[in-house]
Design an enzyme around this catalytic site. Structure first.
Site, short mmCIF file in Angstrom:
data_model
loop_
_atom_site.label_atom_id
_atom_site.label_comp_id
_atom_site.label_asym_id
_atom_site.label_seq_id
_atom_site.Cartn_x
_atom_site.Cartn_y
_atom_site.Cartn_z
N ALA A 1 -8.18 -2.98 -12.11
CA ALA A 1 -7.45 -2.44 -13.39
C ALA A 1 -6.57 -3.55 -14.03
CB ALA A 1 -6.52 -1.25 -12.86
N ASP B 1 4.64 -1.34 -5.37
CA ASP B 1 5.75 -1.86 -6.11
C ASP B 1 5.74 -1.28 -7.59
OD1 ASP B 1 5.44 -3.41 -4.07
OD2 ASP B 1 5.40 -5.44 -5.25
N GLY C 1 -16.25 -2.34 -1.53
CA GLY C 1 -17.78 -2.57 -1.62
C GLY C 1 -18.20 -2.87 -3.16
N THR D 1 -9.33 -3.89 -4.79
CA THR D 1 -10.82 -4.23 -5.35
C THR D 1 -11.58 -5.10 -4.97
OG1 THR D 1 -9.72 -3.58 -7.65
CG2 THR D 1 -11.73 -4.31 -7.96
N ARG E 1 -14.58 12.07 2.79
CA ARG E 1 -13.76 11.24 3.57
C ARG E 1 -12.63 12.07 4.45
NH1 ARG E 1 -13.02 6.40 -0.57
NH2 ARG E 1 -15.13 5.37 -0.58
N GLU F 1 -5.11 2.73 -9.13
CA GLU F 1 -4.72 3.21 -7.99
C GLU F 1 -3.11 3.54 -8.13
OE1 GLU F 1 -5.51 1.53 -4.18
OE2 GLU F 1 -4.62 3.06 -3.14
P1 ADP Z 1 -6.66 -1.49 -8.76
O1 ADP Z 1 -7.61 -1.02 -7.83
O2 ADP Z 1 -5.78 -0.26 -9.30
O3 ADP Z 1 -6.84 -2.42 -9.84
P2 ADP Z 1 -5.86 -3.26 -6.74
O4 ADP Z 1 -5.34 -3.27 -5.23
O5 ADP Z 1 -7.20 -3.79 -6.57
O6 ADP Z 1 -5.64 -2.12 -7.47
O7 ADP Z 1 -5.07 -4.44 -7.32
C1 ADP Z 1 -3.76 -4.34 -7.49
C2 ADP Z 1 -3.12 -5.88 -7.60
O8 ADP Z 1 -1.66 -5.68 -7.84
C3 ADP Z 1 -3.13 -6.61 -6.16
O9 ADP Z 1 -3.82 -7.67 -6.25
C4 ADP Z 1 -1.63 -6.64 -5.80
O10 ADP Z 1 -1.45 -7.92 -4.79
C5 ADP Z 1 -1.01 -6.87 -7.16
N1 ADP Z 1 0.32 -6.39 -7.33
C6 ADP Z 1 1.00 -5.59 -6.44
N2 ADP Z 1 2.26 -5.32 -6.56
C7 ADP Z 1 2.72 -6.14 -7.56
C8 ADP Z 1 3.71 -6.83 -8.17
N3 ADP Z 1 4.97 -6.44 -7.90
N4 ADP Z 1 3.64 -7.83 -8.98
C9 ADP Z 1 2.56 -8.49 -9.25
N5 ADP Z 1 1.37 -8.07 -8.64
C10 ADP Z 1 1.46 -7.15 -7.83
#
Ligand code: ADP
Length: 458
Positions: free
Chosen positions: A15, A224, A47, A43, A284, A423
């Protein structure tokens, strides 16, 4: 890091990259913050399969499908608790988002489709490496080529800065040096993922999701963005809906990709007694709830060599397979007895179950559980038996957004300059997300958030 920019994107998963690249392509200066030492988030661990109704493979195979059909499956699959307007945006945007990945991101796809649980047709396209890292590594490379886009690893956002009602910046902390600073900006996109790895937060919203349940998620998935958004006035929605993925490593919680043979309709799921107990392509949550009711809270997946070869999955996921075999989470045997023995699974009963299954395959009908996929008999050995149990995988709740990816406050009014995608945003998947819909979501809403955040700074 620049002291000021137009748009700050928080989170470097799918995202976040979609939002950051889109905002930069709209002519804006963008900073993308990632708290971990690597980009990719959940992500990259996924998969990468993407539900894309009307895709080129469906056209070639003569499979009829439509955005409305996907929207219906998504809503039904989440007990109609999701927001139909948000779901419609995802369903209608999915194919276009897959094209964006191809042409903007340089992502390649397998000539194959998967049918995930709860989907009533085969519609999910698969990245060439069968991994979401195909997307995140290529999007990282693409983002790195854009001069107006700054990528910052090891840089968690810790707070949203507001002045009056408007978002005016983001406080960050370098996790290596400990240095704190503030980036002034005109708009923020929260794309920091879910909270599957934050046990306190899980239990706060859903007491059943305690530390007895492992997680498939990255350690970065600690919610966060939800916490920061709430502190800035955002409304949270559907927080109690937490999904477990049914097919996970009983010891580590990792999602077992070898188990995707099931999603190509080439495996059955049995219990320790050797009996099927659920339709393998059900949702699921249905599978997870059924598994925890079985002996030892575990299930076993059975497939044979020829079915595995048809999918290529033991080769695609060779590292995973070897690790599982070494730890005897998966056992290969020339006979059913040999595959069952280390697990104590009832081989005689399993043989009867297989015989029954093979008859159902001939009949094209499963009177026990109404299997909805293609029927593929499990004839000759060698056989593979794999043990698994559910683990926390995805959090359906999060920031309340509207169809423009604006974050809403408790009065359902947009917070000026604050957007969310992926997410971190809730109310799209209802009580239960169907497989491969997250990719459709994160790239569609990521691009919407990036475009609208860019427009807001004008
Ligand atoms: P989505 O599928 O919604 O893109 P992901 O889990 O693939 O979500 O990506 C979310 C990213 O945000 C992860 O790489 C995570 O480490 C990062 N993240 C989470 N909290 C913070 C934060 N406080 N500051 C910067 N990055 C963050």
């Amino acid at each position: 890091l620049p002291a000021s920019t137009d748009v700050v994107v928080i989170g470097g998963g799918g995202a976040g990259f979609a939002a950051a690249i889109t905002a930069a392509n709209e002519g804006k200066n963008v900073v993308l913050l990632e708290k971990m030492g690597v980009f990719g988030g959940d992500t990259a661990l996924s998969g990468g399969e993407m539900a894309a109704p009307g895709n080129w493979i469906q056209v070639q195979e003569g499979i009829a499908d439509s955005p409305d059909a996907l929207a219906k499956d998504m809503l039904d699959g989440g007990d109609n608790a999701g927001d139909p307007a948000l779901v419609q945006i995802i369903a209608e945007g999915a194919l276009d988002s897959s094209q964006w990945l191809t042409f903007e991101g340089g992502i390649s796809w397998k000539h194959d489709l998967m049918q995930f649980g709860g989907h009533n047709t085969k519609r999910s396209i698969i990245p060439i490496t069968h991994s979401g890292s195909e997307m995140t590594t290529k999007l990282t490379k693409r983002a790195g080529e854009i001069d107006t886009l700054t990528l910052a690893k090891n840089t968690p956002a810790v707070e949203l800065v507001k002045s009056g009602d408007a978002i005016t910046g983001v406080k960050v902390k370098n996790s290596v040096t400990g240095a704190e600073s503030t980036i002034a900006c005109k708009a923020v996109v929260l794309a920091s993922g879910g909270f599957g790895s934050n046990i306190d937060m899980r239990v706060k919203y859903n007491p059943a999701m305690d530390d007895s349940i492992l997680s498939t998620d990255s350690v970065g998935a600690t919610g966060d963005g939800i916490t920061m958004g709430e502190a800035a006035g955002a409304n949270l929605i559907d927080m109690q809906y937490i999904q477990t993925y049914p097919v996970c490593d009983p010891e580590t919680g990792s999602l077992l990709y070898v188990g995707d043979v099931r999603l190509e309709s080439r495996a059955i799921m049995v219990n320790k007694e050797g009996d099927r107990f659920v339709e393998e392509l059900d949702r699921r949550d249905v599978l997870s709830n059924a598994i925890v009711e079985q002996t030892d809270g575990k299930a076993y997946m059975l497939f044979n060599q020829s079915n595995a070869d048809e999918t290529g999955l033991l080769v695609t996921h060779e590292d995973e397979y070897e690790n599982l075999e070494a730890r005897k989470v998966i056992v290969k045997g020339d006979t059913l007895e040999a595959a069952c023995e280390p697990f104590g699974v009832d081989a005689a009963e399993l043989a009867k179950t297989v015989e029954k299954w093979n008859q159902y395959c001939k009949d094209g009908n499963d009177p026990d559980f109404n299997f909805r996929g293609d029927f593929n008999a499990i004839e000759d050995g060698p056989y593979y038996l794999m043990a698994y149990k559910p683990a926390v995988h995805y959090t359906m709740g999060g920031l309340h957004i509207n169809t423009d990816a604006q974050v809403l406050d408790d009065a359902e009014m947009p917070i000026a300059g604050l957007y969310a995608a992926g997410e971190v945003a809730g109310h799209k998947m209802g009580t239960n997300r169907l497989g491969s819909c997250s990719m459709s979501d994160i790239y569609t809403f990521g691009r919407i958030a990036g475009k609208n955040a860019a427009a807001f700074t004008a």
